[in-house]
Design an enzyme around this catalytic site. Structure first.
Site, PDB file in Angstrom:
ATOM      1  N   ILE A 273      -9.745  48.865  31.229  1.00 26.96           N
ATOM      2  CA  ILE A 273      -8.975  50.123  31.292  1.00 26.96           C
ATOM      3  C   ILE A 273      -8.770  50.538  32.750  1.00 26.96           C
ATOM      4  CG2 ILE A 273      -8.987  52.591  30.659  1.00 26.96           C
ATOM      5  CD1 ILE A 273      -8.553  50.690  28.294  1.00 26.96           C
TER       6      ILE A 273
ATOM      7  N   ASP B 162      -8.144  42.538  26.261  1.00 28.14           N
ATOM      8  CA  ASP B 162      -7.752  43.324  27.443  1.00 28.14           C
ATOM      9  C   ASP B 162      -6.291  43.096  27.822  1.00 28.14           C
ATOM     10  OD1 ASP B 162      -9.868  44.968  28.164  1.00 28.14           O
ATOM     11  OD2 ASP B 162     -10.969  43.326  29.094  1.00 28.14           O
TER      12      ASP B 162
ATOM     13  N   CYS C 282       0.628  40.836   8.214  1.00 26.89           N
ATOM     14  CA  CYS C 282       0.220  39.440   8.088  1.00 26.89           C
ATOM     15  C   CYS C 282      -0.517  39.218   6.762  1.00 26.89           C
ATOM     16  CB  CYS C 282      -0.570  39.006   9.309  1.00 26.89           C
ATOM     17  SG  CYS C 282      -0.420  37.233   9.577  1.00 26.89           S
ATOM     18  N   LEU C 283      -1.839  39.102   6.758  1.00 27.02           N
ATOM     19  CA  LEU C 283      -2.534  38.939   5.479  1.00 27.02           C
ATOM     20  C   LEU C 283      -2.229  40.139   4.571  1.00 27.02           C
ATOM     21  CD1 LEU C 283      -4.567  37.274   3.805  1.00 27.02           C
ATOM     22  CD2 LEU C 283      -6.346  38.709   4.737  1.00 27.02           C
TER      23      LEU C 283
ATOM     24  N   HIS D 251       2.928  40.357  13.783  1.00 25.93           N
ATOM     25  CA  HIS D 251       1.995  41.398  14.250  1.00 25.93           C
ATOM     26  C   HIS D 251       2.723  42.409  15.142  1.00 25.93           C
ATOM     27  CE1 HIS D 251      -1.796  39.576  12.849  1.00 25.93           C
ATOM     28  NE2 HIS D 251      -1.091  38.458  12.938  1.00 25.93           N
TER      29      HIS D 251
ATOM     30  N   GLU E 240       1.895  45.311  15.937  1.00 28.12           N
ATOM     31  CA  GLU E 240       0.966  46.088  16.773  1.00 28.12           C
ATOM     32  C   GLU E 240       0.849  45.515  18.183  1.00 28.12           C
ATOM     33  OE1 GLU E 240       0.172  44.072  14.319  1.00 28.12           O
ATOM     34  OE2 GLU E 240      -1.753  43.065  14.591  1.00 28.12           O
TER      35      GLU E 240
HETATM   36  N1  GLN Z   1      -4.799  34.134   6.785  1.00 24.63           N
HETATM   37  C1  GLN Z   1      -3.386  34.344   6.762  1.00 24.63           C
HETATM   38  C2  GLN Z   1      -2.611  33.145   7.305  1.00 24.63           C
HETATM   39  O1  GLN Z   1      -3.144  32.345   8.006  1.00 24.63           O
HETATM   40  C3  GLN Z   1      -3.010  35.592   7.521  1.00 24.63           C
HETATM   41  C4  GLN Z   1      -3.323  35.536   8.985  1.00 24.63           C
HETATM   42  C5  GLN Z   1      -3.323  36.867   9.670  1.00 24.63           C
HETATM   43  O2  GLN Z   1      -3.441  37.906   9.034  1.00 24.63           O
HETATM   44  N2  GLN Z   1      -3.221  36.866  10.994  1.00 24.63           N
HETATM   45  O3  GLN Z   1      -1.453  33.016   7.040  1.00 24.63           O
END
Ligand code: GLN
Length: 553
Positions: free
Chosen positions: A20, A72, A382-383, A508, A510
């Site tokens: 930070i 980081d 993702c998942l 992702h 985020e």
């Molecule tokens: N396990 C899942 C995949 O490999 C999702 C991966 C994750 O959430 N980054 O597709």
């Protein structure tokens, strides 16, 4: 102007917040119109953190070029509004890997390969590579670990040599240390700082600036003592107190004159820093009009660093929506269809987190269903998106045995399946679908509305995908595939149009939310959650009380 290098070392203890401090200094220098990047040198033997457990290392931050890196780097991107790459994160493992490969290729011409000079030279070349790209006025190098650690020694030695090689006037060493308060003595103690500076000096590095983490104000006499014993000017003793938000730290560092001292010592022209946006943001973060609760459902929730970028993206999106997002951490292992009503009581949004492996999946599916059935805004990442698809296939499409082959290889309806090019991969490190990919959005969908663009670029880290052979069943039953990867025809975003806000993304988002560019999907998810909170009386109005430091001066 030749590139300047600022090395940031840490002493006394870990977790002082070096990342930070680096990011905050970076922001202050960017505010002066300088081009800045930050590199993290990590002293562990893993080639990258990609194979590490989140409990061990926290989130793995993925860059555009598909590098799996230290979290980081996320702070660097969020604070500086830059994109980083593999070059911004170097580990001991990578350094040795490169040196050993060179040795096998005969690059050392029969010499004995040693820590000094071969490992230290390799470290230097990684640092100089960023500087020599010509893209930056300043490279800040954060050296992981604490001085005195055996594994940090080659880095400290490389820095010592580098300072000599590129000239002292082009380099700076900032040392971050701790000044603890001993309640029994009623005093701040400078001895740990003296010791850590002594250790650093024994390795040939004299700090130019000391940033002292402390829970109490460092008065003139303490600063004088630190300055005298550690061989720095009193103006180079910078106090770093705990802040209400990490985003306040640049302003606190500016108040302490850190940027001013750095500019002077590197012989740079000072300019009027442009921090208006930043101040506005900190103001919004510290003075929200109200608060809402959003559940984060995952299996690593005891260790919040596992979801670092999600937490930060909520702070950015909260500021845009003038509300504080209070995360309710929900352990997916403990979640059942029975207790879900209780566990998610009062939440106005549900985020099902990324993850790997089958543990906690039933809880995640229960969370998806709860959000879908009760019209609570839902965001699956993702998942989390894959769970949304499985739940939809089971409960709406009637495929009771729908699953991801990650959890059940023999599922009758493998609605989520391993990607073709992942099938024969044996090595675990760096082999997923990683980094930036294009996604084409369908007009008229929530995603398209949020982004306001047709083509977007987001970062991935996964091996499994929505199964293209079975996806017809999802669309037949009303799920909209609102984002597709055009090159490989892969499903990247799913939505349920009748729901107030139900979006699942294979990537992702985020990782790309920054202070200056809060992520559109997080902003809209929080907006939808805020609406839900207000109409269900879950919204908690807050008093605006705080004054941020920069307003005082
Ligand atoms: N396990 C899942 C995949 O490999 C999702 C991966 C994750 O959430 N980054 O597709």
């Amino acid at each position: 102007m030749s590139t300047k290098y600022i090395f940031v070392t840490g002493g006394v203890t870990s977790s002082l917040g070096k990342g930070i401090i680096c990011a905050s200094l970076g922001r202050l220098l960017v505010a002066q119109g300088l081009k800045v990047t930050i590199q993290k040198l990590d002293p562990y033997i893993n080639v990258d953190p990609g194979t590490m457990n989140p409990y061990e290392h926290g989130e793995v931050y993925v860059t555009d070029d598909g590098a799996e890196t230290d979290l980081d780097l996320g702070h660097y991107e969020r604070f500086l509004d830059i994109t980083t790459s593999q070059s911004n994160n170097v580990t001991t493992g990578r350094v040795y890997y490169d040196v050993i490969n060179k040795e096998r290729q005969g690059a050392y011409l029969g010499k004995t390969v040693q820590v000094i000079p071969h490992i230290t030279d390799e470290i230097q070349s990684h640092v100089l590579k960023l500087g020599q790209s010509g893209d930056y006025d300043i490279v800040i190098i954060e050296i992981g670990g604490t001085v005195g650690d055996i594994e940090s020694l080659p880095y400290i030695e490389a820095v010592r040599q580098l300072r000599y090689n590129v000239g002292r006037s082009n380099t700076l060493n900032i040392h971050l240390t701790l000044v603890p308060y001993l309640a029994a003595a009623g005093e701040l103690k400078t001895k740990p700082t003296q010791h850590s500076v002594k250790t650093l000096s024994e390795s040939g590095l004299q700090p130019d600036i000391l940033v002292c983490r402390s829970e109490h104000h460092l008065d003139e006499s303490i600063r004088r003592k630190v300055a005298q014993f550690c061989n720095v000017d009193i103006e180079d003793v910078i106090e770093s107190r705990d802040a209400r938000s990490i985003y306040e730290v640049p302003l606190l560092m500016q108040e302490e004159g850190l940027d001013k001292r750095v500019i002077e010592k590197l012989h740079l022209e000072p300019t009027e820093p442009k921090l208006d946006n930043w101040i506005g943001f900190v103001e919004a973060v510290c003075n929200p009009s109200g608060a809402i609760k959003i559940a984060l459902v995952g299996k690593y929730v005891e260790h919040h660093d596992s979801y670092k970028s999600i937490v930060e993206a909520f702070i950015h999106a909260g500021a845009v929506n003038d509300c504080k997002v209070e995360i309710v951490w929900v352990q997916s292992d403990d979640l059942t269809k029975k207790n879900i009503g209780d566990k998610l009581k009062g939440v106005s949004g549900v985020l099902v987190a990324p993850g790997f492996g089958g543990r906690g999946i039933d809880g995640k599916l229960a969370a998806v269903e709860h959000a879908r059935v009760n019209d609570i805004p839902f965001f699956g990442i993702c998942l989390g998106m894959q769970c949304a698809v499985v739940e939809f296939a089971r409960d709406i499409c009637g495929w009771e045995d729908a699953n991801s082959t990650e959890f059940d290889e023999d599922a009758e309806y493998p609605i989520i399946d391993i990607m073709h090019d992942q099938k024969n991969i044996e090595n675990m490190g760096g082999t997923m679908r990683l980094g930036k990919y294009t996604c084409k959005l369908t007009p008229g969908t929530k995603s398209h509305e949020a982004y306001g663009e047709e083509l977007i670029y987001e970062r991935h880290r996964h091996r499994y995908e929505v199964n293209n052979n079975l996806r017809y069943k999802l669309t037949e039953n009303g799920m909209v595939l609102s984002g597709m990867n055009p090159e490989r025809d892969l499903v990247e975003i799913v939505e349920i149009p009748e729901h107030p806000w139900f979006v699942g993304v294979q990537f992702h988002p985020e990782l790309k939310s920054t202070v200056n560019n809060p992520h559109a999907l997080f902003v809209d998810f929080v907006k939808a959650s805020l609406k839900h909170a207000k109409s269900n009386e879950y919204y908690e109005p807050l008093k605006k009380t705080h004054v941020i430091p920069a307003q005082k001066s």
